[in-house]
Scaffold this active site. Structure first.
Site, PDB file in Angstrom:
ATOM      1  N   GLN A  19       0.799  -1.222   0.000  1.00 32.73           N
ATOM      2  CA  GLN A  19       0.000   0.000   0.000  1.00 32.73           C
ATOM      3  C   GLN A  19       0.836   1.279   0.000  1.00 32.73           C
ATOM      4  O   GLN A  19       0.326   2.346  -0.314  1.00 32.73           O
ATOM      5  CB  GLN A  19      -0.966  -0.018   1.192  1.00 32.73           C
ATOM      6  CG  GLN A  19      -2.002  -1.136   1.059  1.00 32.73           C
ATOM      7  CD  GLN A  19      -2.920  -1.242   2.266  1.00 32.73           C
ATOM      8  OE1 GLN A  19      -2.596  -1.914   3.234  1.00 32.73           O
ATOM      9  NE2 GLN A  19      -4.056  -0.577   2.226  1.00 32.73           N
ATOM     10  N   HIS A  65       1.013  -9.343   4.377  1.00 32.96           N
ATOM     11  CA  HIS A  65      -0.124  -8.409   4.388  1.00 32.96           C
ATOM     12  C   HIS A  65      -0.779  -8.429   3.007  1.00 32.96           C
ATOM     13  O   HIS A  65      -0.460  -7.616   2.134  1.00 32.96           O
ATOM     14  CB  HIS A  65       0.320  -6.998   4.779  1.00 32.96           C
ATOM     15  CG  HIS A  65      -0.812  -6.109   5.197  1.00 32.96           C
ATOM     16  ND1 HIS A  65      -0.849  -5.432   6.402  1.00 32.96           N
ATOM     17  CD2 HIS A  65      -1.967  -5.787   4.573  1.00 32.96           C
ATOM     18  CE1 HIS A  65      -1.978  -4.730   6.478  1.00 32.96           C
ATOM     19  NE2 HIS A  65      -2.678  -4.937   5.377  1.00 32.96           N
ATOM     20  N   ASN A 107      -1.594 -10.900   8.183  1.00 35.93           N
ATOM     21  CA  ASN A 107      -2.554  -9.826   8.414  1.00 35.93           C
ATOM     22  C   ASN A 107      -3.945 -10.251   7.948  1.00 35.93           C
ATOM     23  O   ASN A 107      -4.137 -10.595   6.768  1.00 35.93           O
ATOM     24  CB  ASN A 107      -2.145  -8.573   7.647  1.00 35.93           C
ATOM     25  CG  ASN A 107      -3.105  -7.423   7.906  1.00 35.93           C
ATOM     26  OD1 ASN A 107      -3.055  -6.784   8.962  1.00 35.93           O
ATOM     27  ND2 ASN A 107      -4.005  -7.155   6.963  1.00 35.93           N
ATOM     28  N   GLU A 108      -4.889 -10.253   8.869  1.00 38.06           N
ATOM     29  CA  GLU A 108      -6.296 -10.551   8.551  1.00 38.06           C
ATOM     30  C   GLU A 108      -6.468 -11.752   7.632  1.00 38.06           C
ATOM     31  O   GLU A 108      -7.021 -11.623   6.515  1.00 38.06           O
ATOM     32  CB  GLU A 108      -6.970  -9.313   7.950  1.00 38.06           C
ATOM     33  CG  GLU A 108      -6.963  -8.128   8.886  1.00 38.06           C
ATOM     34  CD  GLU A 108      -7.785  -6.946   8.377  1.00 38.06           C
ATOM     35  OE1 GLU A 108      -8.185  -6.946   7.199  1.00 38.06           O
ATOM     36  OE2 GLU A 108      -8.050  -6.029   9.185  1.00 38.06           O
TER      37      GLU A 108
HETATM   38  C1  FCB Z   1      -7.710  -3.612   6.722  1.00 40.09           C
HETATM   39  C2  FCB Z   1      -6.395  -3.931   6.015  1.00 40.09           C
HETATM   40  C3  FCB Z   1      -5.619  -2.701   5.623  1.00 40.09           C
HETATM   41  C4  FCB Z   1      -6.525  -1.612   5.122  1.00 40.09           C
HETATM   42  C5  FCB Z   1      -7.610  -1.329   6.121  1.00 40.09           C
HETATM   43  C6  FCB Z   1      -8.527  -0.195   5.728  1.00 40.09           C
HETATM   44  O1  FCB Z   1      -8.624  -4.622   6.478  1.00 40.09           O
HETATM   45  O2  FCB Z   1      -5.592  -4.715   6.845  1.00 40.09           O
HETATM   46  O3  FCB Z   1      -4.654  -3.095   4.674  1.00 40.09           O
HETATM   47  O4  FCB Z   1      -7.033  -1.987   3.891  1.00 40.09           O
HETATM   48  O5  FCB Z   1      -8.388  -2.482   6.286  1.00 40.09           O
END
Ligand code: FCB
Length: 399
Positions: free
Chosen positions: A20, A114, A158-159
């Site tokens: 990003q 990520h 990440n997520e």
């Molecule tokens: C999360 C992500 C991050 C960004 C935010 C707004 O889900 O981890 O990269 O996109 O949302």
């Protein structure tokens, strides 16, 4: 401790992700996706914020604001451009970032994955490949070997729940699949990959807390939506919260509230306050999800992401204040919350939505890459320095 104050060692930071902000991450599945007409991506990530070159400017900014930590991610596609071929230049780049964080008094929080995959891994099936856990483990071992002695806190994936949901059930992230069975396979792969990465980090140099970062929401059922609600809670949150036993912390990432009806998520109520993303404005989500994460998995909590996309920076300040008030209330109740990371440092590439979502506490000029701190940056820095929630909402100058 009085409500509204934070412990001395509490981490106040801003979070970013490689794809990003770095720019030209051309060897990744996301870059390919952005350049596929049918993907629906608004923009190419292009040069992003040029943080591949301007990273020390970013660190200087974080330091000057008064924050004591910086969360960033290491880009797999750069570190391992071809299977088994590791780039000393890329590893050294991240090593310099970690070292400079220490020079600047910032605790480096490093995320290993990520959202992006190297294109070669995507071509081999990505998270559906039987190799994925071993491949992520091997990559993590290299990164740990190169920078582990300087890591302050490590986040594996990440997520993972969002990668699985958006990529394999809703079809909006690569590889744009909509298939429940494949979503379930990938969800399992996320958990086994996480375990392989935890092991790789712990086997390397340095001793630092290791955890998973999970996207959580304030979920609710409206009448008739109980089954949908229960299913979402299980697949998106609880299956992960049960799989993190033995980790050192859980990273909570949260943005809004979701309501479920008989057919799934329902629109936010008419008249409710919305953010630019279209989410319900709901900074109370932080307190809700921190309490829930701590109760379900029993681990210390770090709020590794929360934030708001807003043109009006006063809304961001309000969001931060309410969110932090929630964190302070959790701490006052004895919940072990160790840090708070605002998403995000810089206005940056918001995936499918491109450059349309200003989440940052710092604006970034798209042509010159000049960084321009917003009042919210100073505001968060002031809280970080004083460790106290001071002035009431609305006391800051509007942008
Ligand atoms: C999360 C992500 C991050 C960004 C935010 C707004 O889900 O981890 O990269 O996109 O949302």
């Amino acid at each position: 401790m009085a409500t509204g104050t934070f412990p001395d060692n509490f981490l106040f930071g801003a979070a970013t992700a490689a794809h990003q902000i770095e720019g030209s991450n051309t060897n990744s599945d996301w870059w390919a996706f952005e350049h596929t007409a049918s993907s629906g991506c608004r923009d190419s990530s292009g040069d992003a914020c040029d943080s591949w070159h301007r990273w020390d400017e970013d660190l200087a900014l974080v330091q000057s604001l008064g924050l004591n930590s910086y969360r960033f991610s290491v880009e797999w596609a750069r570190v391992e451009p071809a299977p088994g071929e590791f780039s000393p230049v890329a590893l050294d780049h991240y090593r310099r970032i970690v070292q400079r964080c220490h020079d600047r008094g910032l605790v480096p929080v490093v995320t290993l994955h990520h959202f992006t995959l190297p294109t070669w891994m995507a071509e081999r099936g990505g998270f559906e490949s039987p190799e994925i856990a071993a491949r992520l483990g091997a990559y993590t071992e290299r990164v740990a070997g190169a920078i582990g002695d300087g890591i302050g806190l490590a986040c594996t994936i990440n997520e993972p729940n969002i990668v699985a949901l958006m990529g394999y059930l809703l079809g909006v992230f690569p590889p744009a699949v909509r298939d429940r069975k494949r979503f379930e396979v990938v969800s399992d792969a996320m958990r086994s990959s996480h375990r392989a990465m935890v092991e790789a980090l712990r086997a390397g140099p340095g001793r630092y807390p290791v955890g998973l970062t999970l996207s959580m929401a304030e979920m609710e059922a409206i009448e008739g939506g109980e089954a949908q609600y229960a299913q979402a809670l299980e697949h998106l949150e609880d299956a992960y919260l049960r799989a993190v036993g033995g980790d050192d912390f859980i990273g909570v990432q949260c943005y809004t509230r979701l309501r479920f009806g008989p057919d799934g998520p329902v629109d936010i109520p008419e008249g409710a306050r919305r953010t630019l993303m279209g989410y319900e404005f709901r900074p109370e989500v932080v307190e809700h999800t921190v309490r829930r994460a701590a109760a379900v998995c029993g681990l210390p909590v770090v709020v590794t992401e929360t934030g708001i996309s807003a043109d009006d920076d006063a809304e961001r300040i309000e969001f931060i204040d309410t969110a932090l008030r929630g964190v302070a209330a959790c701490i006052a109740d004895g919940i072990d919350v160790r840090g708070f990371y605002y998403w995000t440092l810089l206005d940056n590439f918001e995936w499918v939505l491109g450059y349309s979502q200003p989440f940052g506490i710092v604006a970034c000029d798209r042509a010159t890459f000049e960084r321009m701190p917003k009042p919210s940056a100073t505001h968060l820095g002031r809280i970080a320095r004083s460790r106290e929630l001071g002035s009431p909402v609305g006391a800051e100058p509007r942008q």
